[in-house]
Write a protein that holds these residues in place. Structure first.
Motif, PDB file in Angstrom:
ATOM      1  N   GLU A   8      -1.365   7.775 -13.621  1.00 47.80           N
ATOM      2  CA  GLU A   8      -2.315   6.861 -12.989  1.00 47.80           C
ATOM      3  C   GLU A   8      -2.663   5.716 -13.945  1.00 47.80           C
ATOM      4  OE1 GLU A   8      -5.915   7.543 -10.040  1.00 47.80           O
ATOM      5  OE2 GLU A   8      -6.441   8.124 -12.082  1.00 47.80           O
ATOM      6  N   LEU A  40       0.256   3.300 -13.984  1.00 47.41           N
ATOM      7  CA  LEU A  40       0.270   2.534 -12.740  1.00 47.41           C
ATOM      8  C   LEU A  40      -0.803   1.455 -12.789  1.00 47.41           C
ATOM      9  CD1 LEU A  40       1.123   1.917  -9.826  1.00 47.41           C
ATOM     10  CD2 LEU A  40      -0.422   3.763  -9.088  1.00 47.41           C
ATOM     11  N   GLY A  41      -2.004   1.809 -13.200  1.00 48.50           N
ATOM     12  CA  GLY A  41      -3.087   0.838 -13.289  1.00 48.50           C
ATOM     13  C   GLY A  41      -2.763  -0.297 -14.244  1.00 48.50           C
ATOM     14  N   LEU A  85      -0.117  -2.541 -12.649  1.00 49.01           N
ATOM     15  CA  LEU A  85      -0.722  -3.366 -11.609  1.00 49.01           C
ATOM     16  C   LEU A  85      -1.567  -4.485 -12.218  1.00 49.01           C
ATOM     17  CD1 LEU A  85      -1.780  -0.559  -9.127  1.00 49.01           C
ATOM     18  CD2 LEU A  85      -0.087  -2.352  -8.685  1.00 49.01           C
ATOM     19  N   SER A 131       0.128  -6.723  -9.131  1.00 49.30           N
ATOM     20  CA  SER A 131      -0.708  -7.231  -8.045  1.00 49.30           C
ATOM     21  C   SER A 131      -0.477  -8.739  -7.940  1.00 49.30           C
ATOM     22  CB  SER A 131      -2.184  -6.932  -8.318  1.00 49.30           C
ATOM     23  OG  SER A 131      -2.584  -7.506  -9.546  1.00 49.30           O
ATOM     24  N   LEU A 157      -2.983  -3.923  -1.752  1.00 52.33           N
ATOM     25  CA  LEU A 157      -2.872  -2.708  -2.565  1.00 52.33           C
ATOM     26  C   LEU A 157      -3.295  -1.503  -1.742  1.00 52.33           C
ATOM     27  CD1 LEU A 157      -4.537  -3.875  -5.928  1.00 52.33           C
ATOM     28  CD2 LEU A 157      -2.095  -3.699  -5.434  1.00 52.33           C
ATOM     29  N   THR A 158      -2.657  -0.375  -1.989  1.00 46.62           N
ATOM     30  CA  THR A 158      -3.062   0.854  -1.324  1.00 46.62           C
ATOM     31  C   THR A 158      -4.339   1.376  -1.973  1.00 46.62           C
ATOM     32  OG1 THR A 158      -1.872   2.325  -2.838  1.00 46.62           O
ATOM     33  CG2 THR A 158      -0.629   1.466  -0.922  1.00 46.62           C
ATOM     34  N   GLU A 161      -3.538   2.727  -5.337  1.00 43.61           N
ATOM     35  CA  GLU A 161      -3.334   1.671  -6.330  1.00 43.61           C
ATOM     36  C   GLU A 161      -4.672   1.087  -6.786  1.00 43.61           C
ATOM     37  OE1 GLU A 161       1.072  -0.069  -5.150  1.00 43.61           O
ATOM     38  OE2 GLU A 161      -0.661  -0.678  -3.939  1.00 43.61           O
ATOM     39  N   LEU A 204      -5.949   1.218 -10.604  1.00 39.26           N
ATOM     40  CA  LEU A 204      -6.312  -0.028 -11.271  1.00 39.26           C
ATOM     41  C   LEU A 204      -7.767   0.000 -11.735  1.00 39.26           C
ATOM     42  CD1 LEU A 204      -5.484  -2.835 -12.141  1.00 39.26           C
ATOM     43  CD2 LEU A 204      -5.719  -3.592  -9.782  1.00 39.26           C
TER      44      LEU A 204
END
Length: 113
Positions: A27, A30-31, A34, A39, A90-91, A94, A98
């Motif tokens: 996570e 991913l953050g 992004l 993003s 963004l989901t 996500e 983030l």
């Protein structure tokens, strides 16, 4: 049925304990991804965040305001000032990743979940 020895039990326990850490690491990554380029527009264009290596000059310096994850998530979902909403791009997963990344990287309060 096979009986595990002490080493097997300890190894199984370590694997179970490591799963949340592995998920948290994924996570975090991913953050961070992004924030830097995943993003549109990328957060790093506007915001300064030392951990991300960004030096944006439009938005607030995140290392100084140290927002918690709830505050970041709200800003991502609704927009704030010149910052657009990312709710359609963004989901929810996500946004959560983030928000957690920004809050933890800046020294803000991490979510309790």
């Amino acid at each position: 049925m096979k009986v595990l020895g002490l080493q097997g039990v300890l190894l199984a326990g370590l694997v179970l304990l490591a799963r949340p850490a592995l998920a948290a690491d994924a996570e975090w990554e991913l953050g961070k991804r992004l924030f830097n380029k995943g993003s549109v527009p990328a957060c790093a264009i506007c915001h300064t965040l030392r951990d991300a290596g960004s030096e944006g000059t439009v938005g607030p310096i995140l290392d100084e305001i140290k927002p918690d994850a709830e505050r970041v998530g709200k800003a991502l979902r609704n927009g704030l000032g010149a910052m657009p909403s990312f709710a359609k791009s963004l989901t929810e997963a996500e946004i959560k990743a983030l928000a957690r990344y920004v809050s933890q990287a800046s020294g803000g309060a991490a979510p309790t979940q």
